[in-house]
Every structure is written in structure tokens, then in C-alpha cells.
Scaffold this motif. Structure first.
Motif, PDB file in Angstrom:
ATOM      1  N   SER A  98     -11.973 -15.161 -41.454  1.00 30.75           N
ATOM      2  CA  SER A  98     -11.881 -13.539 -42.081  1.00 30.75           C
ATOM      3  C   SER A  98     -10.827 -13.297 -43.166  1.00 30.75           C
ATOM      4  O   SER A  98     -11.109 -12.084 -44.155  1.00 30.75           O
ATOM      5  CB  SER A  98     -11.929 -12.784 -40.860  1.00 30.75           C
ATOM      6  OG  SER A  98     -11.715 -11.456 -41.053  1.00 30.75           O
ATOM      7  N   PHE A  99      -9.863 -14.116 -43.400  1.00 30.57           N
ATOM      8  CA  PHE A  99      -8.195 -14.018 -44.251  1.00 30.57           C
ATOM      9  C   PHE A  99      -9.354 -14.853 -45.917  1.00 30.57           C
ATOM     10  O   PHE A  99      -8.525 -13.643 -46.616  1.00 30.57           O
ATOM     11  CB  PHE A  99      -7.656 -14.352 -43.482  1.00 30.57           C
ATOM     12  CG  PHE A  99      -6.548 -15.083 -44.661  1.00 30.57           C
ATOM     13  CD1 PHE A  99      -5.652 -13.862 -45.555  1.00 30.57           C
ATOM     14  CD2 PHE A  99      -6.276 -16.316 -45.625  1.00 30.57           C
ATOM     15  CE1 PHE A  99      -4.887 -13.972 -46.426  1.00 30.57           C
ATOM     16  CE2 PHE A  99      -5.259 -16.326 -46.373  1.00 30.57           C
ATOM     17  CZ  PHE A  99      -4.885 -15.721 -47.233  1.00 30.57           C
ATOM     18  N   ARG A 147      -8.891  -7.702 -40.770  1.00 26.12           N
ATOM     19  CA  ARG A 147      -9.512  -6.806 -39.618  1.00 26.12           C
ATOM     20  C   ARG A 147      -9.954  -7.555 -38.761  1.00 26.12           C
ATOM     21  O   ARG A 147     -11.039  -8.314 -39.283  1.00 26.12           O
ATOM     22  CB  ARG A 147      -9.439  -5.725 -39.276  1.00 26.12           C
ATOM     23  CG  ARG A 147      -8.631  -5.138 -40.277  1.00 26.12           C
ATOM     24  CD  ARG A 147      -9.186  -3.392 -41.166  1.00 26.12           C
ATOM     25  NE  ARG A 147      -8.562  -2.755 -41.932  1.00 26.12           N
ATOM     26  CZ  ARG A 147      -7.384  -1.492 -41.249  1.00 26.12           C
ATOM     27  NH1 ARG A 147      -6.952  -1.922 -40.193  1.00 26.12           N
ATOM     28  NH2 ARG A 147      -6.607  -0.922 -42.086  1.00 26.12           N
ATOM     29  N   TYR A 148      -9.532  -7.919 -37.555  1.00 31.66           N
ATOM     30  CA  TYR A 148     -10.748  -8.733 -36.274  1.00 31.66           C
ATOM     31  C   TYR A 148      -9.824  -8.244 -35.245  1.00 31.66           C
ATOM     32  O   TYR A 148      -8.942  -8.208 -34.507  1.00 31.66           O
ATOM     33  CB  TYR A 148     -10.152 -10.299 -36.403  1.00 31.66           C
ATOM     34  CG  TYR A 148     -11.687 -10.756 -35.854  1.00 31.66           C
ATOM     35  CD1 TYR A 148     -12.787 -10.523 -35.622  1.00 31.66           C
ATOM     36  CD2 TYR A 148     -11.253 -12.079 -37.199  1.00 31.66           C
ATOM     37  CE1 TYR A 148     -13.702 -10.980 -34.755  1.00 31.66           C
ATOM     38  CE2 TYR A 148     -13.014 -12.908 -37.526  1.00 31.66           C
ATOM     39  CZ  TYR A 148     -13.867 -12.411 -36.069  1.00 31.66           C
ATOM     40  OH  TYR A 148     -15.031 -12.640 -36.473  1.00 31.66           O
ATOM     41  N   ASN A 149     -11.147  -7.349 -34.196  1.00 33.07           N
ATOM     42  CA  ASN A 149     -10.721  -6.772 -32.953  1.00 33.07           C
ATOM     43  C   ASN A 149     -10.885  -8.015 -32.131  1.00 33.07           C
ATOM     44  O   ASN A 149     -11.740  -8.853 -31.491  1.00 33.07           O
ATOM     45  CB  ASN A 149     -12.133  -6.171 -32.742  1.00 33.07           C
ATOM     46  CG  ASN A 149     -11.817  -5.206 -31.569  1.00 33.07           C
ATOM     47  OD1 ASN A 149     -12.155  -5.527 -30.630  1.00 33.07           O
ATOM     48  ND2 ASN A 149     -11.871  -3.629 -31.213  1.00 33.07           N
ATOM     49  N   GLN A 150     -10.053  -7.695 -30.974  1.00 36.41           N
ATOM     50  CA  GLN A 150      -9.145  -8.415 -30.457  1.00 36.41           C
ATOM     51  C   GLN A 150     -11.063  -8.697 -29.150  1.00 36.41           C
ATOM     52  O   GLN A 150     -11.816 -10.115 -28.887  1.00 36.41           O
ATOM     53  CB  GLN A 150      -8.625  -8.908 -28.997  1.00 36.41           C
ATOM     54  CG  GLN A 150      -7.055  -8.352 -29.499  1.00 36.41           C
ATOM     55  CD  GLN A 150      -5.789  -8.674 -29.098  1.00 36.41           C
ATOM     56  OE1 GLN A 150      -6.550  -8.844 -27.984  1.00 36.41           O
ATOM     57  NE2 GLN A 150      -5.064  -8.693 -29.586  1.00 36.41           N
ATOM     58  N   SER A 151     -11.625  -7.716 -29.204  1.00 37.85           N
ATOM     59  CA  SER A 151     -12.680  -7.777 -27.667  1.00 37.85           C
ATOM     60  C   SER A 151     -13.864  -8.211 -28.886  1.00 37.85           C
ATOM     61  O   SER A 151     -14.419  -8.972 -27.813  1.00 37.85           O
ATOM     62  CB  SER A 151     -13.127  -5.704 -27.928  1.00 37.85           C
ATOM     63  OG  SER A 151     -12.298  -6.075 -27.225  1.00 37.85           O
ATOM     64  N   HIS A 182       0.848 -12.578 -39.083  1.00 36.99           N
ATOM     65  CA  HIS A 182       1.613 -10.637 -38.718  1.00 36.99           C
ATOM     66  C   HIS A 182       1.316 -10.125 -38.763  1.00 36.99           C
ATOM     67  O   HIS A 182      -0.238  -9.924 -39.116  1.00 36.99           O
ATOM     68  CB  HIS A 182       2.384 -11.411 -39.954  1.00 36.99           C
ATOM     69  CG  HIS A 182       3.456 -10.293 -40.211  1.00 36.99           C
ATOM     70  ND1 HIS A 182       4.044  -9.717 -39.038  1.00 36.99           N
ATOM     71  CD2 HIS A 182       2.907  -8.675 -40.740  1.00 36.99           C
ATOM     72  CE1 HIS A 182       4.912  -8.031 -39.644  1.00 36.99           C
ATOM     73  NE2 HIS A 182       3.922  -7.619 -40.107  1.00 36.99           N
ATOM     74  N   VAL A 183       1.164  -9.548 -37.108  1.00 40.37           N
ATOM     75  CA  VAL A 183       0.387  -8.656 -37.370  1.00 40.37           C
ATOM     76  C   VAL A 183       0.352  -6.823 -37.018  1.00 40.37           C
ATOM     77  O   VAL A 183       1.409  -6.873 -36.771  1.00 40.37           O
ATOM     78  CB  VAL A 183      -0.600  -8.239 -35.599  1.00 40.37           C
ATOM     79  CG1 VAL A 183      -1.724  -7.419 -35.489  1.00 40.37           C
ATOM     80  CG2 VAL A 183      -1.005  -9.754 -35.761  1.00 40.37           C
ATOM     81  N   LYS A 206      -4.160  -4.931 -39.395  1.00 43.40           N
ATOM     82  CA  LYS A 206      -3.845  -5.358 -39.565  1.00 43.40           C
ATOM     83  C   LYS A 206      -3.792  -7.145 -39.563  1.00 43.40           C
ATOM     84  O   LYS A 206      -2.834  -7.462 -39.030  1.00 43.40           O
ATOM     85  CB  LYS A 206      -3.674  -5.213 -41.411  1.00 43.40           C
ATOM     86  CG  LYS A 206      -3.986  -3.645 -41.181  1.00 43.40           C
ATOM     87  CD  LYS A 206      -2.843  -3.282 -42.767  1.00 43.40           C
ATOM     88  CE  LYS A 206      -3.376  -1.888 -43.355  1.00 43.40           C
ATOM     89  NZ  LYS A 206      -2.455  -1.144 -44.447  1.00 43.40           N
ATOM     90  N   ILE A 207      -4.329  -8.179 -39.906  1.00 49.31           N
ATOM     91  CA  ILE A 207      -3.851  -9.022 -39.803  1.00 49.31           C
ATOM     92  C   ILE A 207      -3.741  -9.574 -40.619  1.00 49.31           C
ATOM     93  O   ILE A 207      -4.296 -10.275 -41.793  1.00 49.31           O
ATOM     94  CB  ILE A 207      -4.531 -10.438 -39.128  1.00 49.31           C
ATOM     95  CG1 ILE A 207      -5.170  -9.709 -37.442  1.00 49.31           C
ATOM     96  CG2 ILE A 207      -4.468 -11.489 -38.413  1.00 49.31           C
ATOM     97  CD1 ILE A 207      -6.105  -9.560 -36.502  1.00 49.31           C
ATOM     98  N   TYR A 208      -2.220 -10.272 -40.665  1.00 46.34           N
ATOM     99  CA  TYR A 208      -2.117 -11.372 -42.280  1.00 46.34           C
ATOM    100  C   TYR A 208      -1.311 -12.886 -41.595  1.00 46.34           C
ATOM    101  O   TYR A 208      -0.899 -12.918 -40.741  1.00 46.34           O
ATOM    102  CB  TYR A 208      -0.280 -10.374 -42.953  1.00 46.34           C
ATOM    103  CG  TYR A 208      -0.615  -9.348 -43.185  1.00 46.34           C
ATOM    104  CD1 TYR A 208      -0.813  -8.784 -44.825  1.00 46.34           C
ATOM    105  CD2 TYR A 208      -0.283  -8.170 -41.936  1.00 46.34           C
ATOM    106  CE1 TYR A 208      -0.669  -7.463 -44.762  1.00 46.34           C
ATOM    107  CE2 TYR A 208      -0.114  -7.193 -42.596  1.00 46.34           C
ATOM    108  CZ  TYR A 208      -0.291  -6.185 -43.684  1.00 46.34           C
ATOM    109  OH  TYR A 208      -0.464  -4.903 -44.104  1.00 46.34           O
TER     110      TYR A 208
END
Length: 264
Positions: free
Chosen positions: A36-37, A59-63, A90-91, A101-103
């Protein structure tokens, strides 16, 4: 403008020492996040939607991740914590009802991400695209247009691009151009000229026509046939003469003929 060799970077990721230290579930989750990154990195080249002052994010939803790896939400949360502790991600939380946001932090063995240049190979097509949409094509659009150049004629492709001037959404550009150029090709492939209708003729009618074409049968005129024809002609003339007399006159003539025959 370019594209990232995703396969190469994923291979480098899996070979890294940091990746090898993770358990299987955390590896699966980290690989999904990393994919995704890379996608965000490509998108950020043409817009600022996937980057900010910190850098490029995804962005990735944990569910959703839990469904992808078929694990519980608790297991995914533990994997996230592990990745954050190892400083691989890094979230930044965004509040309720918003995906964080996920870095992604580059691992030690991965080289700097390089873009392979992708551009429209034909200048006429490039100019038509830029005039129609008032901007350059991104690498995905350029790749699609280059493929079309190998399939369709240059004139059709340029015309299809110009006909797409009213497309409002970027994602719909190539789809609309593809449909338009196929439509133009289909119109060219249609047969020109008048179509002659072929009627289905039944066999019995064909045989009847063939019978009509046969030569007429001729008969030899013997003396007997000549006499028969003469009598028929006499009968024809007699029928015409009979019409000149009334019924009473005809009866009188018949009686006179009978008396004549008796006397003879």
C-alpha cells in the motif's frame, strides 16, 4: 513520471534482516502495508493527496487487515505494536471514524526507491492528450496509450483522445478513450454498399422452373391427325354458326336433316 518496480522492492524487503525477525502473521501484515505504501508513493508523484510534511503515507484499516490475513483484530493490533517497536512503521491517528496514517520506514537492506521513466512514445498522441486534458499523462495513462499505439491506428487514437474532452474524472480518461477507439474501429469494420437480399426458394419451385425450361414435345402430323384437326376446326366454325340461329330454328334444321337421312 515513472513507475516503481514493485516486485524488486518486495523481494528486497523479504530478504532483509528486519523482515526475517518477524513471525509469519506480522510478515503478512507488513507486506500488505508495504504494498500500500508503494502504491501511495506512485500516486504522490502527480498529486499531494498521499504525502504531507512527514512524508508519504498509506492508510490501512486494522479490521480489513484482520480479514486479509484471517486473524483476529487482537492479533493484528499486536502485529502493529511489534512493527512500531521495531520502527518499521510510524502511525499517526486521525481520530474517530478516520483511518490512521501509516508511514513506512525503509529497512536497512532496501536501496533507495527508483522510478522507471514512462512517457507517451508518440508526440502527436502526447500533444493531443495534453491539449484535451490540459496536463500531462501519468505513467499508467502513458503505458495504456503506448499499448493502444500497437493495436490501433494513430489517427483513430488521436481522434478518440480529442472526443474524450468532456471526461471529468481522471480515472475515467483511459476507459473512455478505449471505448471510443473501439467504437471507431467497429464502424470502420462494418460492410459498405447495399446489402442484396437473398430469397429462399423452395425445392419444388426450383424443380418446376427447371421443368419449364425443357424443350416442347413435337408430334408427327399423320393423315389421321390432319383429319382430326379438320373436324375440330369444323366443329369450331359450326359452334359459331349455331349462335346465329334461335332454338326453334335449330330444331327445325335438325328435323330436316333427320328426314333427309331417312330418304337417303
Amino acid at each position: 513520471m515513472g513507475e516503481i518496480n514493485t516486485r524488486q522492492h518486495l523481494k528486497q524487503l523479504k530478504e532483509s534482516s528486519e523482515f526475517q525477525l518477524l513471525n509469519n502473521t506480522t510478515r503478512q501484515i507488513y507486506e500488505l502495508i508495504y504494498r500500500s505504501f508503494l502504491s501511495s508513493l506512485i500516486k504522490s508523484e502527480n498529486c499531494d493527496d498521499w504525502k504531507d510534511e512527514i512524508g508519504v503515507y498509506c492508510r490501512y484499516n486494522q479490521s480489513l487487515l484482520a480479514k486479509k490475513v484471517d486473524k483476529s483484530l487482537r492479533t493484528v493490533s499486536y502485529a502493529f505494536k511489534k512493527l512500531k517497536d521495531m520502527k518499521l512503521i510510524h502511525v499517526v491517528e486521525q481520530g474517530k471514524r478516520q483511518t490512521a496514517k501509516i508511514y513506512v520506514k525503509p529497512v536497512s537492506s532496501i536501496k533507495d526507491l527508483e522510478f522507471n521513466e514512462v512517457f507517451i512514445e508518440n508526440n502527436e498522441v502526447k500533444e493531443a492528450f495534453e491539449e484535451t486534458f490540459n496536463e500531462s499523462a501519468n505513467y499508467k495513462e502513458a503505458k495504456s496509450l503506448n499499448k493502444m499505439l500497437n493495436i490501433y491506428s494513430l489517427s483513430d487514437l488521436v481522434l478518440a483522445i480529442k472526443k474524450s474532452v468532456n471526461v471529468r474524472f481522471k480515472k475515467a480518461r483511459i476507459s473512455y478513450i478505449t471505448k471510443t477507439i473501439k467504437s471507431l474501429k467497429d464502424q470502420k469494420d462494418l460492410p459498405t454498399g447495399r446489402i442484396i437480399r437473398k430469397e429462399l426458394v423452395p425445392d419444388w419451385l426450383k424443380s418446376a422452373g427447371e421443368a419449364d425450361k425443357k424443350e416442347s414435345v413435337t408430334y408427327e402430323l399423320t393423315e389421321e391427325r390432319k383429319n382430326l384437326i379438320a373436324k375440330i376446326q369444323d366443329m369450331s366454325s359450326l359452334s359459331k354458326d349455331i349462335n346465329l340461329y334461335s332454338n326453334e330454328e335449330i330444331e327445325t334444321i335438325i328435323k330436316m336433316q333427320e328426314m333427309k337421312n331417312m330418304l337417303l
